[in-house]
Write a protein that holds these residues in place. Structure first.
Motif, PDB file in Angstrom:
ATOM      1  N   PRO A 159     -23.234  17.201  17.123  1.00 58.19           N
ATOM      2  CA  PRO A 159     -24.094  18.241  16.547  1.00 58.19           C
ATOM      3  C   PRO A 159     -24.306  18.040  15.056  1.00 58.19           C
ATOM      4  CG  PRO A 159     -21.906  19.099  16.972  1.00 58.19           C
ATOM      5  CD  PRO A 159     -21.942  17.738  17.578  1.00 58.19           C
ATOM      6  N   GLY A 160     -25.407  18.561  14.600  1.00 54.55           N
ATOM      7  CA  GLY A 160     -25.750  18.490  13.184  1.00 54.55           C
ATOM      8  C   GLY A 160     -26.902  19.414  12.896  1.00 54.55           C
ATOM      9  N   PRO A 161     -27.469  19.333  11.690  1.00 58.23           N
ATOM     10  CA  PRO A 161     -28.610  20.189  11.359  1.00 58.23           C
ATOM     11  C   PRO A 161     -29.796  19.927  12.285  1.00 58.23           C
ATOM     12  CG  PRO A 161     -27.958  18.812   9.483  1.00 58.23           C
ATOM     13  CD  PRO A 161     -27.116  18.406  10.629  1.00 58.23           C
ATOM     14  N   THR A 162     -30.629  20.910  12.418  1.00 57.31           N
ATOM     15  CA  THR A 162     -31.824  20.753  13.251  1.00 57.31           C
ATOM     16  C   THR A 162     -32.717  19.667  12.677  1.00 57.31           C
ATOM     17  OG1 THR A 162     -31.747  23.090  13.857  1.00 57.31           O
ATOM     18  CG2 THR A 162     -33.828  21.925  14.209  1.00 57.31           C
ATOM     19  N   LEU A 163     -33.113  18.734  13.515  1.00 62.15           N
ATOM     20  CA  LEU A 163     -33.953  17.628  13.059  1.00 62.15           C
ATOM     21  C   LEU A 163     -35.407  18.065  12.954  1.00 62.15           C
ATOM     22  CD1 LEU A 163     -32.573  14.688  15.248  1.00 62.15           C
ATOM     23  CD2 LEU A 163     -32.040  15.190  12.862  1.00 62.15           C
ATOM     24  N   PRO A 164     -36.141  17.511  11.989  1.00 63.87           N
ATOM     25  CA  PRO A 164     -37.587  17.736  11.971  1.00 63.87           C
ATOM     26  C   PRO A 164     -38.194  17.287  13.294  1.00 63.87           C
ATOM     27  CG  PRO A 164     -36.871  16.669   9.938  1.00 63.87           C
ATOM     28  CD  PRO A 164     -35.692  16.670  10.863  1.00 63.87           C
ATOM     29  N   SER A 165     -39.265  17.942  13.716  1.00 65.02           N
ATOM     30  CA  SER A 165     -39.822  17.674  15.045  1.00 65.02           C
ATOM     31  C   SER A 165     -40.223  16.217  15.217  1.00 65.02           C
ATOM     32  CB  SER A 165     -41.031  18.591  15.287  1.00 65.02           C
ATOM     33  OG  SER A 165     -42.035  18.359  14.306  1.00 65.02           O
ATOM     34  N   GLU A 175     -24.309   3.592  27.669  1.00 67.54           N
ATOM     35  CA  GLU A 175     -23.813   4.613  26.749  1.00 67.54           C
ATOM     36  C   GLU A 175     -24.899   4.976  25.756  1.00 67.54           C
ATOM     37  OE1 GLU A 175     -20.324   3.217  24.846  1.00 67.54           O
ATOM     38  OE2 GLU A 175     -19.090   3.246  26.654  1.00 67.54           O
ATOM     39  N   VAL A 176     -25.096   6.278  25.588  1.00 71.01           N
ATOM     40  CA  VAL A 176     -26.046   6.804  24.601  1.00 71.01           C
ATOM     41  C   VAL A 176     -25.252   7.597  23.582  1.00 71.01           C
ATOM     42  CG1 VAL A 176     -28.059   8.259  24.199  1.00 71.01           C
ATOM     43  CG2 VAL A 176     -27.892   6.919  26.310  1.00 71.01           C
ATOM     44  N   MET A 177     -25.385   7.236  22.306  1.00 70.32           N
ATOM     45  CA  MET A 177     -24.651   7.915  21.239  1.00 70.32           C
ATOM     46  C   MET A 177     -25.640   8.313  20.145  1.00 70.32           C
ATOM     47  SD  MET A 177     -21.838   9.014  19.779  1.00 70.32           S
ATOM     48  CE  MET A 177     -20.477   8.190  20.611  1.00 70.32           C
ATOM     49  N   ILE A 178     -25.634   9.605  19.826  1.00 71.15           N
ATOM     50  CA  ILE A 178     -26.488  10.120  18.746  1.00 71.15           C
ATOM     51  C   ILE A 178     -25.603  10.864  17.776  1.00 71.15           C
ATOM     52  CG2 ILE A 178     -28.431  11.619  18.151  1.00 71.15           C
ATOM     53  CD1 ILE A 178     -29.502  11.139  20.977  1.00 71.15           C
ATOM     54  N   ARG A 179     -25.598  10.398  16.525  1.00 68.37           N
ATOM     55  CA  ARG A 179     -24.765  11.006  15.495  1.00 68.37           C
ATOM     56  C   ARG A 179     -25.646  11.444  14.329  1.00 68.37           C
ATOM     57  NH1 ARG A 179     -20.692   6.146  14.625  1.00 68.37           N
ATOM     58  NH2 ARG A 179     -22.634   5.053  15.131  1.00 68.37           N
ATOM     59  N   GLN A 180     -25.498  12.704  13.960  1.00 66.54           N
ATOM     60  CA  GLN A 180     -26.242  13.235  12.829  1.00 66.54           C
ATOM     61  C   GLN A 180     -25.300  13.309  11.634  1.00 66.54           C
ATOM     62  OE1 GLN A 180     -28.910  16.594  13.725  1.00 66.54           O
ATOM     63  NE2 GLN A 180     -28.262  16.420  15.857  1.00 66.54           N
ATOM     64  N   LEU A 181     -25.549  12.452  10.653  1.00 69.58           N
ATOM     65  CA  LEU A 181     -24.739  12.398   9.446  1.00 69.58           C
ATOM     66  C   LEU A 181     -25.534  12.991   8.293  1.00 69.58           C
ATOM     67  CD1 LEU A 181     -23.440   8.752   9.961  1.00 69.58           C
ATOM     68  CD2 LEU A 181     -22.360  10.888  10.699  1.00 69.58           C
ATOM     69  N   ALA A 182     -24.955  12.931   7.119  1.00 65.53           N
ATOM     70  CA  ALA A 182     -25.624  13.498   5.941  1.00 65.53           C
ATOM     71  C   ALA A 182     -26.893  12.708   5.635  1.00 65.53           C
ATOM     72  CB  ALA A 182     -24.683  13.478   4.744  1.00 65.53           C
ATOM     73  N   GLY A 183     -28.028  13.339   5.820  1.00 67.60           N
ATOM     74  CA  GLY A 183     -29.299  12.731   5.447  1.00 67.60           C
ATOM     75  C   GLY A 183     -29.863  11.735   6.438  1.00 67.60           C
ATOM     76  N   SER A 195     -30.062  -0.093  18.382  1.00 68.50           N
ATOM     77  CA  SER A 195     -29.474   0.767  17.352  1.00 68.50           C
ATOM     78  C   SER A 195     -30.528   1.104  16.315  1.00 68.50           C
ATOM     79  CB  SER A 195     -28.295   0.055  16.680  1.00 68.50           C
ATOM     80  OG  SER A 195     -27.726   0.869  15.668  1.00 68.50           O
ATOM     81  N   ALA A 196     -30.629   2.381  15.964  1.00 67.38           N
ATOM     82  CA  ALA A 196     -31.627   2.826  14.993  1.00 67.38           C
ATOM     83  C   ALA A 196     -31.004   3.820  14.031  1.00 67.38           C
ATOM     84  CB  ALA A 196     -32.825   3.457  15.698  1.00 67.38           C
ATOM     85  N   VAL A 197     -31.477   3.781  12.791  1.00 65.49           N
ATOM     86  CA  VAL A 197     -31.066   4.737  11.768  1.00 65.49           C
ATOM     87  C   VAL A 197     -32.331   5.342  11.175  1.00 65.49           C
ATOM     88  CG1 VAL A 197     -29.849   5.102   9.592  1.00 65.49           C
ATOM     89  CG2 VAL A 197     -28.992   3.407  11.227  1.00 65.49           C
ATOM     90  N   LEU A 198     -32.418   6.671  11.210  1.00 62.57           N
ATOM     91  CA  LEU A 198     -33.597   7.374  10.703  1.00 62.57           C
ATOM     92  C   LEU A 198     -33.188   8.371   9.634  1.00 62.57           C
ATOM     93  CD1 LEU A 198     -34.631   7.711  14.249  1.00 62.57           C
ATOM     94  CD2 LEU A 198     -36.504   7.417  12.672  1.00 62.57           C
ATOM     95  N   PRO A 199     -33.838   8.332   8.452  1.00 56.15           N
ATOM     96  CA  PRO A 199     -33.598   9.394   7.466  1.00 56.15           C
ATOM     97  C   PRO A 199     -34.071  10.730   8.021  1.00 56.15           C
ATOM     98  CG  PRO A 199     -34.729   7.505   6.478  1.00 56.15           C
ATOM     99  CD  PRO A 199     -34.774   7.315   7.966  1.00 56.15           C
ATOM    100  N   VAL A 200     -33.244  11.763   7.862  1.00 56.40           N
ATOM    101  CA  VAL A 200     -33.612  13.080   8.385  1.00 56.40           C
ATOM    102  C   VAL A 200     -34.760  13.663   7.598  1.00 56.40           C
ATOM    103  CG1 VAL A 200     -32.796  15.449   8.717  1.00 56.40           C
ATOM    104  CG2 VAL A 200     -31.332  13.528   9.309  1.00 56.40           C
ATOM    105  N   ASP A 201     -34.900  13.278   6.311  1.00 57.32           N
ATOM    106  CA  ASP A 201     -35.986  13.824   5.489  1.00 57.32           C
ATOM    107  C   ASP A 201     -37.162  12.856   5.448  1.00 57.32           C
ATOM    108  OD1 ASP A 201     -34.749  11.824   4.101  1.00 57.32           O
ATOM    109  OD2 ASP A 201     -34.723  12.851   2.175  1.00 57.32           O
ATOM    110  N   GLY A 202     -37.325  12.053   6.505  1.00 51.47           N
ATOM    111  CA  GLY A 202     -38.435  11.093   6.552  1.00 51.47           C
ATOM    112  C   GLY A 202     -39.768  11.770   6.371  1.00 51.47           C
ATOM    113  N   THR A 203     -40.649  11.103   5.669  1.00 50.02           N
ATOM    114  CA  THR A 203     -41.953  11.706   5.378  1.00 50.02           C
ATOM    115  C   THR A 203     -43.074  11.193   6.261  1.00 50.02           C
ATOM    116  OG1 THR A 203     -42.329  10.002   3.715  1.00 50.02           O
ATOM    117  CG2 THR A 203     -41.358  12.061   2.959  1.00 50.02           C
TER     118      THR A 203
END
Length: 373
Positions: free
Chosen positions: A266-272, A300-308, A361-369
């Motif tokens: 779990p983590g903050p709500t992601l932008p849509s 295996e599916v792993m989703i981790r919400q980290l800072a940013g 494997s993918a890394v996405l900024p949560v504040d992506g524009t």
């Protein structure tokens, strides 16, 4: 409105010069002075509608004004008309009009000031004619420069529109690929299972057919939602899929014979848009597991919400692949995932695992524009 004001000022100026009576000055009837003034300034009100006609009338009237000593100014009104010609007419036609206007105007100045009613030497008249030609040429050059600037702006706008169209086509292609590819992969696997056990396990066939029906209905719902978004954002049937719809993807893969474990920290709500991208990465990865590894594969599916940022990893052991089975080409799935991730300034890696299987494997900024697709 601006051209009408310019025309009024030109007419008033010529009337004032005709009434001034300098040396030499206009000595003809007042109605002729009014007619010449109207001919010089009046047409400027419609110079953008009929530029060539206006230039011809203004130059002719200015020549008359010069020969009648109404004024001996360097054909400013003709220059204003020439500006409109250079701005609005085809270049070749505008060049011919400029040359004709310069020859006629300069000739009239030399004839009027040097021969008909000389007010100085012929050399002075030639100098005035040169100034007249310079004024006409400068006005024409200004109109041509503005025309070229507008053409460049229109070309840039066209290129931008074409780029937007290409981007929209790619977005639609990615969306339809993700929806159709995943659902059809499940349907194909279940149909193959049903065909394999049709004669010995009819109950399993019925279960496979029910799963095919359910997957097809879900695919149609997603397709209607996607098409609704394309037609009108307000016409979409519900919000875009995100993390909340991951259990549906997992269930489909499990029903198709893949052993899937899914963990979402779990983590903050992601932008849509980011949530949709995560959903599509998992969807395409599970589709590839079904297509290339087949039933019996552990995933295996792993989703981790980290800072940013949010990290997505989908890996399989490849255990379901039958010996000697040909692995089909990668198609557009990985390319589509990479495009989605890059839109948000993220990174994606995909390739075989050292111990067998495959990992995405993918890394996405949560504040992506970027704008999710």
């Amino acid at each position: 409105m601006v051209d009408a004001a310019v025309a009024a000022v030109a007419v008033a100026a010529y009337l004032a010069m005709a009434a001034d009576g300098g040396e030499p000055g206009f000595t003809g009837p007042s109605w002729l002075a009014v007619l010449v003034a109207l001919g010089v300034g009046g047409p400027l009100a419609v110079r953008r509608r009929w530029p060539l006609v206006v230039l011809a009338v203004v130059v002719g009237s200015s020549v008359a004004a010069t020969l009648l000593d109404v004024t001996r100014e360097p054909f400013v009104a003709a220059a204003l008309a020439g500006y409109a010609v250079a701005l609005l007419e085809p270049v070749r036609r505008a060049e011919v009009a400029l040359a004709a206007a310069v020859v006629v105007s300069a000739g009239a100045v030399v004839l009027g000031e040097g021969v008909v009613t000389p007010s100085g030497t012929v050399g002075e008249a030639v100098g005035t004619a040169a100034v007249t030609a310079l004024v006409l040429g400068a006005a024409w050059a200004g109109g041509h420069a503005v025309r070229a600037g507008r053409a460049r702006s229109a070309e840039r706008a066209q290129r931008s529109a074409e780029a937007a169209l290409v981007a929209e086509r790619l977005r639609i292609a990615r969306e339809l690929h993700d929806i159709v590819s995943h659902s059809l992969s499940v349907i194909v696997v279940k149909a193959a299972v049903a065909d394999h056990v049709a004669e010995v396990r009819p109950a399993e066939v019925r279960a496979a057919v029910r799963e095919i029906e359910r997957t097809g209905r879900e695919a149609l719902t997603e397709m209607r939602r996607a098409l609704g978004v394309l037609r009108d954002a307000d016409a979409a049937e519900g919000p875009a899929p995100g993390l909340g719809e991951l259990p549906v993807l997992v269930r489909r893969a499990v029903d198709a014979g893949v052993r899937v474990s899914c963990e979402v920290q779990p983590g903050p709500t992601l932008p849509s848009g980011v949530a949709l991208t995560v959903h599509r990465i998992v969807q395409e990865s599970l589709t590839n597991v079904l297509r290339h590894a087949g039933p019996g594969t552990g995933c295996e599916v792993m989703i981790r919400q980290l800072a940013g940022e949010v990290r997505v990893e989908v890996s399989d052991d490849g255990a379901g692949r039958a010996p000697g089975r040909r692995v089909s080409g990668g198609g557009h799935g990985l390319a589509g995932m990479r495009e989605r991730v890059m839109m948000y300034g993220g990174t994606l890696s995909a390739g075989p695992r050292p111990g067998g299987g495959f990992r995405v494997s993918a890394v996405l900024p949560v504040d992506g524009t970027g704008e999710g697709a």
